[in-house]
Design a protein around this motif. Structure first.
Motif, PDB file in Angstrom:
ATOM      1  N   ALA A 190      -2.855  14.312  -4.522  1.00  0.00           N
ATOM      2  CA  ALA A 190      -1.456  13.948  -4.339  1.00  0.00           C
ATOM      3  C   ALA A 190      -0.642  15.219  -4.186  1.00  0.00           C
ATOM      4  O   ALA A 190      -1.064  16.302  -4.603  1.00  0.00           O
ATOM      5  N   THR A 191       0.524  15.071  -3.584  1.00  0.00           N
ATOM      6  CA  THR A 191       1.460  16.180  -3.468  1.00  0.00           C
ATOM      7  C   THR A 191       2.707  15.830  -4.270  1.00  0.00           C
ATOM      8  O   THR A 191       3.337  14.793  -4.027  1.00  0.00           O
TER       9      THR A 191
ATOM     10  N   ASP B  19       3.222  11.850  -3.474  1.00  0.00           N
ATOM     11  CA  ASP B  19       2.584  11.176  -2.347  1.00  0.00           C
ATOM     12  C   ASP B  19       1.081  11.325  -2.472  1.00  0.00           C
ATOM     13  O   ASP B  19       0.553  12.437  -2.412  1.00  0.00           O
ATOM     14  N   ILE B  20       0.390  10.193  -2.622  1.00  0.00           N
ATOM     15  CA  ILE B  20      -1.062  10.182  -2.819  1.00  0.00           C
ATOM     16  C   ILE B  20      -1.757  10.100  -1.466  1.00  0.00           C
ATOM     17  O   ILE B  20      -1.383   9.302  -0.609  1.00  0.00           O
ATOM     18  N   VAL B  21      -2.789  10.923  -1.305  1.00  0.00           N
ATOM     19  CA  VAL B  21      -3.635  10.906  -0.110  1.00  0.00           C
ATOM     20  C   VAL B  21      -4.981  10.324  -0.553  1.00  0.00           C
ATOM     21  O   VAL B  21      -5.742  10.985  -1.242  1.00  0.00           O
ATOM     22  N   PRO B  22      -5.266   9.065  -0.185  1.00  0.00           N
ATOM     23  CA  PRO B  22      -6.469   8.388  -0.692  1.00  0.00           C
ATOM     24  C   PRO B  22      -7.733   8.749   0.080  1.00  0.00           C
ATOM     25  O   PRO B  22      -8.459   7.880   0.539  1.00  0.00           O
TER      26      PRO B  22
ATOM     27  N   LEU C 258       0.834  -1.199   0.000  1.00  0.00           N
ATOM     28  CA  LEU C 258       0.000   0.000   0.000  1.00  0.00           C
ATOM     29  C   LEU C 258       0.871   1.252   0.000  1.00  0.00           C
ATOM     30  O   LEU C 258       0.610   2.196  -0.754  1.00  0.00           O
ATOM     31  N   ALA C 259       1.912   1.251   0.820  1.00  0.00           N
ATOM     32  CA  ALA C 259       2.817   2.404   0.858  1.00  0.00           C
ATOM     33  C   ALA C 259       3.474   2.624  -0.498  1.00  0.00           C
ATOM     34  O   ALA C 259       3.619   3.761  -0.959  1.00  0.00           O
ATOM     35  N   ALA C 260       3.853   1.547  -1.173  1.00  0.00           N
ATOM     36  CA  ALA C 260       4.473   1.663  -2.495  1.00  0.00           C
ATOM     37  C   ALA C 260       3.490   2.217  -3.521  1.00  0.00           C
ATOM     38  O   ALA C 260       3.882   2.951  -4.431  1.00  0.00           O
ATOM     39  N   GLN C 261       2.220   1.886  -3.394  1.00  0.00           N
ATOM     40  CA  GLN C 261       1.204   2.406  -4.312  1.00  0.00           C
ATOM     41  C   GLN C 261       0.954   3.893  -4.080  1.00  0.00           C
ATOM     42  O   GLN C 261       0.595   4.614  -5.006  1.00  0.00           O
TER      43      GLN C 261
END
Length: 166
Positions: A124-125, A114-117, A92-95
């Motif tokens: 994402a940032t 960095d995606i914030v789901p 999940l962290a890799a995704q």
């Protein structure tokens, strides 16, 4: 020993039965295998509704009933289930995190996404950092933004403008 302080041992809440073993934040439960005539064991971490691990369980000597759970089997199951959860978290962290490097005349720049789901507003940032870790730029982009080495290179070379999201 006459210590009247509350015990930190979980022996009061531990369950050690042939088909149910609860200890150290985990529950192992031997259940009838729905797919065949055998048995399965499921490992559930405390506070979770779904099992972290489900696998076949050994038949007992009578070839009808399951082998009873014991301390060694439980410890092995905890170790295996913990590893499954750890791998899931790593995946999940890799995704949710991507990273690439861009070489510039000033030095190497690390570009991250960095995606914030978030269920309501995922985003994402996109950020750039120099070799010392100092943030050179940071932009909010859509969660579907694709970070590639080429896209990162163009973004850095252009001076970190708001990226186009085609």
């Amino acid at each position: 020993m006459t210590d009247s302080a509350p015990s930190t041992d979980d022996s009061d809440t531990a369950v050690r039965e042939p088909r149910l073993w609860r200890e150290d934040g985990w529950t192992a439960r031997v259940v009838k295998n729905e797919d065949d005539d055998g048995w399965a064991v499921e490992m559930i971490k405390d506070g979770k509704s779904e099992p972290a691990l489900v696998g076949p369980w050994t038949m007992g000597r009578d070839k009808r009933n399951p082998k009873p759970l014991d301390k060694n089997a439980f410890n092995t199951l905890v170790k295996t289930a913990s590893e499954v959860l750890r791998r899931h978290e790593q995946s999940l962290a890799a995704q949710l995190h991507r990273e690439t490097e861009v070489d510039t005349p000033e030095g190497r720049v690390t570009v991250t996404l960095d995606i914030v789901p978030d269920e309501d507003d995922p985003y994402a940032t996109l950020a750039a950092r120099d070799a010392s870790g100092e943030v050179l730029a940071s932009q909010r982009v859509s969660a579907g933004y694709r970070l590639t080495a080429a896209a990162a290179g163009r973004w850095v070379e252009a001076g970190y403008p708001r990226p186009r999201e085609d």
